[in-house]
Design a protein around this motif. Structure first.
Motif, PDB file in Angstrom:
ATOM      1  N   LYS A 175     -57.842 -37.088 -13.436  1.00 24.39           N
ATOM      2  CA  LYS A 175     -57.400 -37.109 -14.828  1.00 24.39           C
ATOM      3  C   LYS A 175     -55.887 -36.993 -14.880  1.00 24.39           C
ATOM      4  CE  LYS A 175     -58.593 -32.208 -15.418  1.00 24.39           C
ATOM      5  NZ  LYS A 175     -58.742 -31.907 -14.038  1.00 24.39           N
ATOM      6  N   THR A 176     -55.340 -37.163 -16.062  1.00 18.76           N
ATOM      7  CA  THR A 176     -53.888 -37.122 -16.240  1.00 18.76           C
ATOM      8  C   THR A 176     -53.324 -35.843 -15.635  1.00 18.76           C
ATOM      9  OG1 THR A 176     -54.052 -38.425 -18.248  1.00 18.76           O
ATOM     10  CG2 THR A 176     -52.022 -37.156 -17.940  1.00 18.76           C
ATOM     11  N   GLY A 177     -52.349 -36.005 -14.790  1.00 22.09           N
ATOM     12  CA  GLY A 177     -51.671 -34.881 -14.163  1.00 22.09           C
ATOM     13  C   GLY A 177     -52.154 -34.555 -12.757  1.00 22.09           C
ATOM     14  N   ASP A 178     -53.316 -35.039 -12.371  1.00 24.44           N
ATOM     15  CA  ASP A 178     -53.847 -34.700 -11.041  1.00 24.44           C
ATOM     16  C   ASP A 178     -52.969 -35.245  -9.920  1.00 24.44           C
ATOM     17  OD1 ASP A 178     -55.921 -33.270 -12.142  1.00 24.44           O
ATOM     18  OD2 ASP A 178     -57.455 -34.801 -11.776  1.00 24.44           O
ATOM     19  N   VAL A 179     -52.554 -36.492 -10.022  1.00 21.54           N
ATOM     20  CA  VAL A 179     -51.691 -37.066  -8.981  1.00 21.54           C
ATOM     21  C   VAL A 179     -50.308 -36.425  -9.058  1.00 21.54           C
ATOM     22  CG1 VAL A 179     -50.564 -39.171  -8.173  1.00 21.54           C
ATOM     23  CG2 VAL A 179     -52.965 -39.235  -8.850  1.00 21.54           C
ATOM     24  N   LEU A 180     -49.819 -36.215 -10.269  1.00 22.11           N
ATOM     25  CA  LEU A 180     -48.499 -35.596 -10.434  1.00 22.11           C
ATOM     26  C   LEU A 180     -48.465 -34.190  -9.848  1.00 22.11           C
ATOM     27  CD1 LEU A 180     -47.688 -36.728 -14.079  1.00 22.11           C
ATOM     28  CD2 LEU A 180     -46.756 -37.652 -11.940  1.00 22.11           C
ATOM     29  N   LEU A 219     -49.462 -33.226  -7.202  1.00 23.64           N
ATOM     30  CA  LEU A 219     -49.169 -33.278  -5.767  1.00 23.64           C
ATOM     31  C   LEU A 219     -47.693 -33.062  -5.476  1.00 23.64           C
ATOM     32  CD1 LEU A 219     -51.417 -36.313  -4.794  1.00 23.64           C
ATOM     33  CD2 LEU A 219     -51.871 -33.882  -4.335  1.00 23.64           C
ATOM     34  N   PHE A 220     -46.825 -33.357  -6.458  1.00 27.72           N
ATOM     35  CA  PHE A 220     -45.394 -33.194  -6.208  1.00 27.72           C
ATOM     36  C   PHE A 220     -44.624 -32.568  -7.368  1.00 27.72           C
ATOM     37  CE2 PHE A 220     -46.277 -37.532  -7.471  1.00 27.72           C
ATOM     38  CZ  PHE A 220     -45.372 -37.776  -8.489  1.00 27.72           C
ATOM     39  N   VAL A 221     -45.296 -32.279  -8.472  1.00 25.82           N
ATOM     40  CA  VAL A 221     -44.662 -31.568  -9.592  1.00 25.82           C
ATOM     41  C   VAL A 221     -45.431 -30.271  -9.768  1.00 25.82           C
ATOM     42  CG1 VAL A 221     -44.034 -31.629 -12.040  1.00 25.82           C
ATOM     43  CG2 VAL A 221     -44.007 -33.751 -10.696  1.00 25.82           C
ATOM     44  N   ASN A 222     -44.831 -29.165  -9.294  1.00 26.63           N
ATOM     45  CA  ASN A 222     -45.538 -27.894  -9.257  1.00 26.63           C
ATOM     46  C   ASN A 222     -46.004 -27.401 -10.622  1.00 26.63           C
ATOM     47  OD1 ASN A 222     -45.172 -27.805  -6.490  1.00 26.63           O
ATOM     48  ND2 ASN A 222     -43.275 -26.646  -6.642  1.00 26.63           N
ATOM     49  N   ASP A 223     -45.216 -27.625 -11.661  1.00 22.57           N
ATOM     50  CA  ASP A 223     -45.555 -27.084 -12.972  1.00 22.57           C
ATOM     51  C   ASP A 223     -46.029 -28.152 -13.950  1.00 22.57           C
ATOM     52  OD1 ASP A 223     -43.133 -28.344 -13.206  1.00 22.57           O
ATOM     53  OD2 ASP A 223     -42.148 -26.743 -14.334  1.00 22.57           O
ATOM     54  N   ILE A 224     -46.643 -29.200 -13.452  1.00 20.68           N
ATOM     55  CA  ILE A 224     -47.060 -30.305 -14.320  1.00 20.68           C
ATOM     56  C   ILE A 224     -48.050 -29.849 -15.377  1.00 20.68           C
ATOM     57  CG2 ILE A 224     -48.929 -31.169 -12.847  1.00 20.68           C
ATOM     58  CD1 ILE A 224     -46.519 -33.256 -15.026  1.00 20.68           C
ATOM     59  N   ASP A 225     -48.940 -28.917 -15.025  1.00 22.14           N
ATOM     60  CA  ASP A 225     -49.938 -28.459 -15.995  1.00 22.14           C
ATOM     61  C   ASP A 225     -49.274 -27.807 -17.203  1.00 22.14           C
ATOM     62  OD1 ASP A 225     -52.100 -29.415 -14.511  1.00 22.14           O
ATOM     63  OD2 ASP A 225     -52.195 -27.586 -13.312  1.00 22.14           O
ATOM     64  N   GLN A 226     -48.198 -27.068 -16.975  1.00 22.62           N
ATOM     65  CA  GLN A 226     -47.464 -26.450 -18.079  1.00 22.62           C
ATOM     66  C   GLN A 226     -46.857 -27.528 -18.985  1.00 22.62           C
ATOM     67  OE1 GLN A 226     -44.878 -24.129 -15.630  1.00 22.62           O
ATOM     68  NE2 GLN A 226     -45.987 -22.222 -16.076  1.00 22.62           N
TER      69      GLN A 226
END
Length: 169
Positions: A148-153, A155-162
């Motif tokens: 889902k959106t953000g899962d691949v990100l 991998l290299f963006v530590n705070d993507i969920d925020q």
């Protein structure tokens, strides 16, 4: 064709049935071989295309990691390197990128080159980059099932969920 039918009509029914059965067997065998060769040829072409695409896609991922991680690694590409990469990659993408990957690349580039759009919504660029990666994965045979959106990100963006939570709020 009519002559063949007349000959079969004049034969004993048992012999005619045997001839028709033999002809059907030969026809099905030949048809199976032809269809098999067509599928084999298509598979070979797909394999050759995939082998050409993989280095192109790997170059993009490698370069983008260099851009994204440059401040941490001390290896920040210069503006000239970025322009050269984008130009060369775009040429290779036009030849080897699938339609979906090419479309995702164009969408990402449009936002990248539109300063007003980029300033108004910087997350749009990174989300489009993820869509590009997912399109590349699909082109190489992955189904991306469950991603889902953000899962691949992530991998290299530590705070993507925020960032995604903030964006969604």
């Amino acid at each position: 064709m009519r002559a063949t039918v007349r000959v079969l009509e004049s034969l004993d029914s048992g012999i005619a049935v045997a001839i028709i059965a033999a002809a059907a067997t030969v026809f099905v065998s030949v048809l199976s071989i032809v269809i098999g060769k067509v599928y084999e040829s298509r598979a070979l072409i797909q394999k050759e295309h995939r082998e050409k695409k993989i280095p192109v896609y790997e170059d993009l991922i490698k370069f983008m990691f260099r851009v994204l991680m440059g401040t941490k690694t001390g290896d920040i590409p210069s503006e000239k390197e970025m322009i050269e990469f984008m130009s060369g990659f775009t040429q290779r993408m036009m030849v080897w990128g699938s339609d979906d990957v090419l479309y995702a690349w164009v969408q990402w580039r449009r936002v990248l080159t539109n300063e007003a759009d980029l300033k108004a919504n910087p997350m749009k660029l990174i989300l489009l980059y993820e869509k590009l990666i997912l399109a590349i994965r699909r082109d190489l045979g992955h189904n991306n099932k469950g991603l889902k959106t953000g899962d691949v990100l992530a991998l290299f963006v530590n705070d993507i969920d925020q960032h995604l939570t903030t964006k969604g709020s």
